[in-house]
Motif scaffolding. Structure first.
Motif, PDB file in Angstrom:
ATOM      1  N   ILE A 521       0.703  -1.528  -0.197  1.00  0.00           N
ATOM      2  CA  ILE A 521      -0.263   0.111  -0.486  1.00  0.00           C
ATOM      3  C   ILE A 521       1.046   1.089  -0.172  1.00  0.00           C
ATOM      4  O   ILE A 521       0.690   2.659  -1.042  1.00  0.00           O
ATOM      5  CB  ILE A 521      -1.151  -0.234   0.625  1.00  0.00           C
ATOM      6  CG1 ILE A 521      -2.115  -1.455   1.277  1.00  0.00           C
ATOM      7  CG2 ILE A 521      -1.818   0.888   1.534  1.00  0.00           C
ATOM      8  CD1 ILE A 521      -2.826  -1.206   2.494  1.00  0.00           C
ATOM      9  N   ILE A 522       2.218   1.634   0.895  1.00  0.00           N
ATOM     10  CA  ILE A 522       3.160   2.925   0.925  1.00  0.00           C
ATOM     11  C   ILE A 522       3.561   2.506  -0.186  1.00  0.00           C
ATOM     12  O   ILE A 522       3.948   3.766  -0.687  1.00  0.00           O
ATOM     13  CB  ILE A 522       3.452   1.884   2.267  1.00  0.00           C
ATOM     14  CG1 ILE A 522       3.110   2.484   3.717  1.00  0.00           C
ATOM     15  CG2 ILE A 522       5.065   3.235   2.091  1.00  0.00           C
ATOM     16  CD1 ILE A 522       4.111   2.187   4.459  1.00  0.00           C
ATOM     17  N   THR A 523       4.131   1.478  -0.996  1.00  0.00           N
ATOM     18  CA  THR A 523       4.926   1.774  -1.777  1.00  0.00           C
ATOM     19  C   THR A 523       4.078   2.275  -3.331  1.00  0.00           C
ATOM     20  O   THR A 523       4.644   2.943  -4.133  1.00  0.00           O
ATOM     21  CB  THR A 523       5.601  -0.082  -2.604  1.00  0.00           C
ATOM     22  OG1 THR A 523       6.195  -0.149  -1.752  1.00  0.00           O
ATOM     23  CG2 THR A 523       6.545   0.522  -3.604  1.00  0.00           C
ATOM     24  N   ASP A 524       2.874   1.346  -3.484  1.00  0.00           N
ATOM     25  CA  ASP A 524       1.906   2.153  -4.689  1.00  0.00           C
ATOM     26  C   ASP A 524       1.551   3.957  -3.822  1.00  0.00           C
ATOM     27  O   ASP A 524       1.480   4.501  -5.464  1.00  0.00           O
ATOM     28  CB  ASP A 524       0.495   1.057  -3.747  1.00  0.00           C
ATOM     29  CG  ASP A 524      -0.378   1.542  -4.592  1.00  0.00           C
ATOM     30  OD1 ASP A 524       0.205   1.256  -6.602  1.00  0.00           O
ATOM     31  OD2 ASP A 524      -1.032   2.012  -5.574  1.00  0.00           O
ATOM     32  N   LEU A 525       1.616   4.425  -3.105  1.00  0.00           N
ATOM     33  CA  LEU A 525       1.262   5.385  -2.576  1.00  0.00           C
ATOM     34  C   LEU A 525       2.404   6.297  -3.381  1.00  0.00           C
ATOM     35  O   LEU A 525       1.597   7.211  -4.191  1.00  0.00           O
ATOM     36  CB  LEU A 525       0.942   5.221  -0.958  1.00  0.00           C
ATOM     37  CG  LEU A 525       1.320   7.151  -0.762  1.00  0.00           C
ATOM     38  CD1 LEU A 525      -0.288   8.183  -1.022  1.00  0.00           C
ATOM     39  CD2 LEU A 525       1.339   6.920   0.837  1.00  0.00           C
ATOM     40  N   GLU A 554      18.583   8.773  -1.207  1.00  0.00           N
ATOM     41  CA  GLU A 554      18.483   7.880  -1.117  1.00  0.00           C
ATOM     42  C   GLU A 554      17.329   6.949  -0.888  1.00  0.00           C
ATOM     43  O   GLU A 554      17.089   6.189  -0.470  1.00  0.00           O
ATOM     44  CB  GLU A 554      17.324   8.746   0.703  1.00  0.00           C
ATOM     45  CG  GLU A 554      18.508   9.900   1.530  1.00  0.00           C
ATOM     46  CD  GLU A 554      19.658   9.651   1.931  1.00  0.00           C
ATOM     47  OE1 GLU A 554      20.044   8.306   2.397  1.00  0.00           O
ATOM     48  OE2 GLU A 554      21.065  10.093   1.585  1.00  0.00           O
ATOM     49  N   ILE A 555      16.537   6.915  -2.180  1.00  0.00           N
ATOM     50  CA  ILE A 555      15.642   5.842  -2.663  1.00  0.00           C
ATOM     51  C   ILE A 555      17.716   5.310  -3.517  1.00  0.00           C
ATOM     52  O   ILE A 555      17.389   5.454  -4.018  1.00  0.00           O
ATOM     53  CB  ILE A 555      15.056   6.672  -4.211  1.00  0.00           C
ATOM     54  CG1 ILE A 555      13.970   7.498  -2.520  1.00  0.00           C
ATOM     55  CG2 ILE A 555      14.040   5.218  -3.811  1.00  0.00           C
ATOM     56  CD1 ILE A 555      12.789   8.407  -3.655  1.00  0.00           C
ATOM     57  N   ASP A 556      16.813   3.755  -3.626  1.00  0.00           N
ATOM     58  CA  ASP A 556      17.592   2.811  -4.320  1.00  0.00           C
ATOM     59  C   ASP A 556      16.999   2.952  -5.982  1.00  0.00           C
ATOM     60  O   ASP A 556      15.657   3.035  -6.129  1.00  0.00           O
ATOM     61  CB  ASP A 556      16.695   1.287  -3.862  1.00  0.00           C
ATOM     62  CG  ASP A 556      17.543   0.609  -4.446  1.00  0.00           C
ATOM     63  OD1 ASP A 556      17.403  -0.494  -5.960  1.00  0.00           O
ATOM     64  OD2 ASP A 556      18.685  -0.122  -3.895  1.00  0.00           O
ATOM     65  N   LEU A 559      14.565   0.149  -6.849  1.00  0.00           N
ATOM     66  CA  LEU A 559      13.421  -0.495  -6.724  1.00  0.00           C
ATOM     67  C   LEU A 559      12.247   0.853  -6.265  1.00  0.00           C
ATOM     68  O   LEU A 559      11.322   0.819  -6.458  1.00  0.00           O
ATOM     69  CB  LEU A 559      14.011  -0.415  -5.168  1.00  0.00           C
ATOM     70  CG  LEU A 559      14.315  -2.470  -5.398  1.00  0.00           C
ATOM     71  CD1 LEU A 559      14.630  -3.011  -3.723  1.00  0.00           C
ATOM     72  CD2 LEU A 559      13.647  -3.298  -5.602  1.00  0.00           C
ATOM     73  N   ASN A 560      12.811   2.144  -6.291  1.00  0.00           N
ATOM     74  CA  ASN A 560      12.430   3.072  -6.492  1.00  0.00           C
ATOM     75  C   ASN A 560      11.989   3.104  -5.243  1.00  0.00           C
ATOM     76  O   ASN A 560      10.645   3.925  -4.850  1.00  0.00           O
ATOM     77  CB  ASN A 560      11.207   2.994  -7.416  1.00  0.00           C
ATOM     78  CG  ASN A 560      11.217   4.617  -8.028  1.00  0.00           C
ATOM     79  OD1 ASN A 560      12.190   5.108  -7.570  1.00  0.00           O
ATOM     80  ND2 ASN A 560      10.549   4.491  -9.146  1.00  0.00           N
ATOM     81  N   ARG A 567      18.293  -4.207   2.653  1.00  0.00           N
ATOM     82  CA  ARG A 567      18.793  -5.240   2.682  1.00  0.00           C
ATOM     83  C   ARG A 567      20.431  -5.016   2.665  1.00  0.00           C
ATOM     84  O   ARG A 567      20.999  -6.088   3.249  1.00  0.00           O
ATOM     85  CB  ARG A 567      19.878  -2.973   1.351  1.00  0.00           C
ATOM     86  CG  ARG A 567      21.331  -4.048   1.144  1.00  0.00           C
ATOM     87  CD  ARG A 567      21.797  -3.652  -0.549  1.00  0.00           C
ATOM     88  NE  ARG A 567      20.902  -2.924  -1.884  1.00  0.00           N
ATOM     89  CZ  ARG A 567      19.305  -1.914  -2.530  1.00  0.00           C
ATOM     90  NH1 ARG A 567      19.754  -1.191  -1.556  1.00  0.00           N
ATOM     91  NH2 ARG A 567      18.923  -2.826  -3.218  1.00  0.00           N
ATOM     92  N   ALA A 568      20.409  -4.249   4.385  1.00  0.00           N
ATOM     93  CA  ALA A 568      21.282  -4.602   5.817  1.00  0.00           C
ATOM     94  C   ALA A 568      21.228  -6.338   5.714  1.00  0.00           C
ATOM     95  O   ALA A 568      21.884  -7.176   5.959  1.00  0.00           O
ATOM     96  CB  ALA A 568      21.327  -3.745   6.415  1.00  0.00           C
TER      97      ALA A 568
END
Length: 792
Positions: A521-525, A554-556, A559-560, A567-568
């Protein structure tokens, strides 16, 4: 007159045929000028007689006149058909391009008579529609002195009813007795016209535009000679049948095709593609640059190639030529295909798709550094070799695939070296000449083997993963709120406050934890609502650009989203899994030297592994219980070593801090295992033995009886057993390893809660000594000696 007619009636050609023997007349006249010529008298007599028939010299279009003037034509052509060679030569006068032959030699007539009444004299593998174009090429050479190498061998397959065989003959045509005359209906041919024609060999409409039907006159006749090549053909077929299944055969192919095209600088490439075009890889590396048109991995053909190549080559499997790469660029732009071909220093190229029997298609790639050196005309040379080429490529790929499969089996599948012998025996029996053709491969199974199972699992890995997701999402939402606050302070659009409100509500919803759907949901937002607005602001409001760029840093980029904590976590798990697996694999090889046994491991969040040992596993060494005892002691020691590795990695990554838990399952009753062909792995065989598999799948999540405490705990090894003699055996091992500083004195005796379908399990739990003075392992040989002492 014996006439072989073309199988196609009323064919359309750019020439109108005038059968004429003018050049024979001229030859006779030349002899008559020299009275010393030994043929002077006979030539003078023949010429005097033939001058009575001027039509034979002037030419005629009515083919029926060949019968009318049969005797005169035979006399006139007698100089080309000496009697001494009639029974040897396979020869006839012919009308080139019309494919009509007359006045056959004696041997030629006998061959046709023996072919049967239904035989049609026709060229093998020749598209008669191309005859129009070949006639045009002859005109270009004869009248315009533009020589294009369009020659290709012509073969006739002629049956012999007497022997019930088919013989192959190669034909040679001689047009020295003919000439081409341009009429007023023929347009002029320019250099630009020739370039257009070179790129459109199969476009008959263009050829007819430049060379209209009947716009030239063919005056004269030709000669055809046939040569029996049946033996060569048979030998070639035999060789093709036994083409070596070796990718190195493609090394020779480049040299052979260079000879075929007479182009010493020609380059050959091969690329392999999935037919569904979802992905492809080019893996035939017969030289350093194995493909001329694609990179090592090209995941999307529709982006790499232009639409024209995708449609012709991939969709319809048509041979495609690009005679001028720069002209192609002018039309299609500098796509990845153009860049790759140009990078290989090529200017003309031919692409030949080859359908394979498996899920792949191959593309044979021919390239030349010279414009128009490869074109749609000489591409037709490949037509005769494509069947053989397909076999060669397919078998080469098959050989390469077999090599890959052997590597995979050696490194990744469950066909472990200790049991390969049985697979080889089954295969050898399957292909044995005495085996019935309907027989199937035998099932591979091993009876009465002792199982060992162990695992080293990451405790709380799911919680750690969720925490990493929560921290990444919280970090990004907070920075997004801060960014919009700054934008709103300078540009007070009300919608920015609404966006901030939504982001704050989203942040509060994940403060106490994250649900399965929250990440999506957050990624879609972010991707649908936030990023488009920021992109618009960055373009239209220069004063905010630096803020947004800083935010985006700061964004990959792949993956956006912010992906630091995740990743860690993933790096930690990968490092842990790889380190544990590498250690266990190396250590296990030493154990194999003392007694071969089956071994397989699986990476999860940590790893788990199976071992099976018994007399049926090996066919070279007698089994004794000492070997299973030694393997159990070795396994217990190795679990400690795995714990040490995991502890060191945990110390190296304080920001993650994930501990592992260790478990060993003891099963002292031998069981049977069987190779599952559908799953390509070994599994227990029989209903009774399935209890062992059930325990394996459920034991690591079990609890101590009448408590809420999990059996597996960090810093301890849990050993699950069912029989008291197993307890006594492992207590001896623990006591020995405690003296070697692997364990502390703390030992717990536990009852395990009843599992579904399983009850009565017990366990001991022993604390690991992480402060062992020496981290040196006890050798397997030393363990074997200790096992004998303990057993005694």
């Amino acid at each position: 007159m014996y006439i072989l007619k073309s199988p196609i009636e009323d064919k359309e050609l750019p020439i109108k045929i005038h059968i004429s023997f003018e050049k024979i007349y001229s030859y006779l006249e030349e002899i008559c000028l020299d009275k010393t010529d030994i043929f002077y008298d006979s030539a003078s007599q023949l010429l005097e007689e033939m001058n009575k028939y001027p039509l034979l010299r002037d030419g005629f279009t009515d083919f029926s006149l060949l019968h009318t003037y049969e005797n005169q034509i035979q006399k006139l052509l007698s100089i080309l058909f000496p009697g001494l060679l009639q029974s040897n030569e396979i020869k006839a006068a012919s009308i080139p391009f019309d494919m009509t032959s007359f006045m056959l030699s004696k041997r030629f007539r006998n061959i046709i008579d023996n072919a049967g009444d239904d035989y049609v004299f026709d060229v093998r593998n020749f598209d008669n529609q191309n005859m129009y174009i070949m006639t045009c090429l002859y005109i270009l050479s004869y009248l315009y002195n533009y020589h294009i190498d369009f020659k290709r061998p012509f073969f006739y397959d002629i049956p012999d009813k007497r022997t019930n065989t088919v013989k192959s003959y190669r034909a040679l045509y001689n047009a020295d007795f003919a000439s081409i005359i341009k009429t007023d209906a023929a347009p002029e041919i320019t250099e630009e016209d020739i370039k257009i024609l070179l790129s459109n060999f199969e476009n008959i409409d263009i050829w007819k535009e430049k060379f209209p039907p009947n716009s030239y006159i063919f005056k004269g006749f030709g000669m055809i000679n046939l040569f029996d090549v049946t033996q060569d053909e048979v030998i070639s077929k035999i060789k093709n049948t036994f083409i070596k299944r070796n990718i190195s055969s493609l090394h020779k192919l480049e040299k052979q095709i260079r000879q075929l095209f007479n182009l010493p600088d020609l380059k050959l490439g091969i690329s392999i593609y999935n037919k569904d075009r979802e992905s492809h890889s080019n893996f035939i590396r017969h030289n350093q640059n194995h493909s001329l048109i694609a990179k090592d991995i090209c995941t999307d053909p529709e982006h790499h190639f232009c639409n024209g190549i995708v449609d012709r080559v991939f969709n319809t499997s048509l041979t495609t030529t690009i005679p001028d790469l720069e002209s192609y660029k002018d039309k299609m732009g500098e796509n990845e295909f153009y860049k790759t071909v140009r990078g290989n220093k090529l200017q003309s190229i031919i692409l030949v798709p080859i359908e394979l029997s498996n899920s792949f298609m191959a593309i044979l790639e021919l390239g030349s550094p010279t414009k128009y050196e490869l074109n749609s005309i000489n591409a037709s040379k490949l037509k005769d070799i494509l069947p053989v080429l397909s076999i060669t490529v397919e078998r080469s790929i098959d050989e390469h695939q077999n090599l890959l499969e052997s590597i995979i089996q050696e490194n990744y599948t469950t066909i472990h070296p200790s049991v390969k012998w049985k697979f080889y025996n089954a295969a050898d029996e399957f292909i044995s000449p005495s085996t019935n053709s309907n027989s199937k491969l035998k099932n591979i199974s091993f009876k009465n083997v002792y199982p060992l199972y162990g695992q080293c699992d990451v405790k709380g890995s799911s919680d750690a993963r969720n925490k990493a997701i929560q921290e990444d999402l919280s970090t990004q939402i907070k920075s997004t709120i801060q960014l919009f606050d700054k934008i709103y302070n300078k540009e007070s659009l009300l919608v920015y406050k609404e966006i901030i409100y939504r982001l704050e509500n989203t942040l509060s919803s994940i403060v106490d934890g994250i649900k399965t759907t929250d990440e999506l949901i957050i990624t879609d937002l972010l991707k649908k609502d936030i990023y488009p607005i920021l992109n618009h602001i960055k373009k239209t409001k220069p004063e905010f650009k630096s803020l947004i760029v800083s935010y985006e840093s700061e964004i990959d980029p792949n993956l956006n989203i912010v992906y630091k904590k995740r990743r860690a976590y993933e790096d930690f798990i990968t490092h842990l899994n790889s380190s544990l697996a590498k250690y266990l694999d190396l250590s296990q090889k030493e154990a194999q030297k003392f007694y071969p046994h089956y071994f397989e491991r699986f990476k999860t969040d940590g790893l788990d592994y199976n071992m099976y040992i018994g007399d049926s596993i090996t066919n070279t060494k007698e089994f004794h219980p000492i070997y299973i005892q030694n393997l159990r002691l070795w396994q217990l020691q190795q679990q400690c070593e795995l714990e040490y590795i995991a502890r060191d990695i945990d110390i190296e990554h304080p920001e993650i801090s994930l501990q592992v838990t260790s478990l060993i399952l003891v099963h002292s009753v031998p069981l049977d295992i069987k190779f599952r062909m559908d799953e390509k792995k070994f599994d227990v065989d029989g209903a009774y033995n399935m209890r062992y598999e059930i325990i394996k799948k459920r034991i690591d999540k079990s609890y101590i009886k009448d408590t809420t405490e999990r059996l597996t705990q960090p810093g301890k090894i849990a050993i699950v057993y069912t029989h008291e003699h197993d307890l006594d055996e492992y207590l001896r091992y623990i006591e020995y390893l405690r003296k070697q500083e692997y364990f502390l004195n703390e030992i717990e005796f536990l009852d395990i809660e009843d599992l579904q379908g399983v009850s009565g399990l017990k366990a001991i739990r022993v604390a690991i000594n992480y402060n062992k003075a020496s981290k040196d392992e006890i050798s397997f040989q030393k363990l074997m000696e200790i096992t004998k002492i303990i057993s005694d």
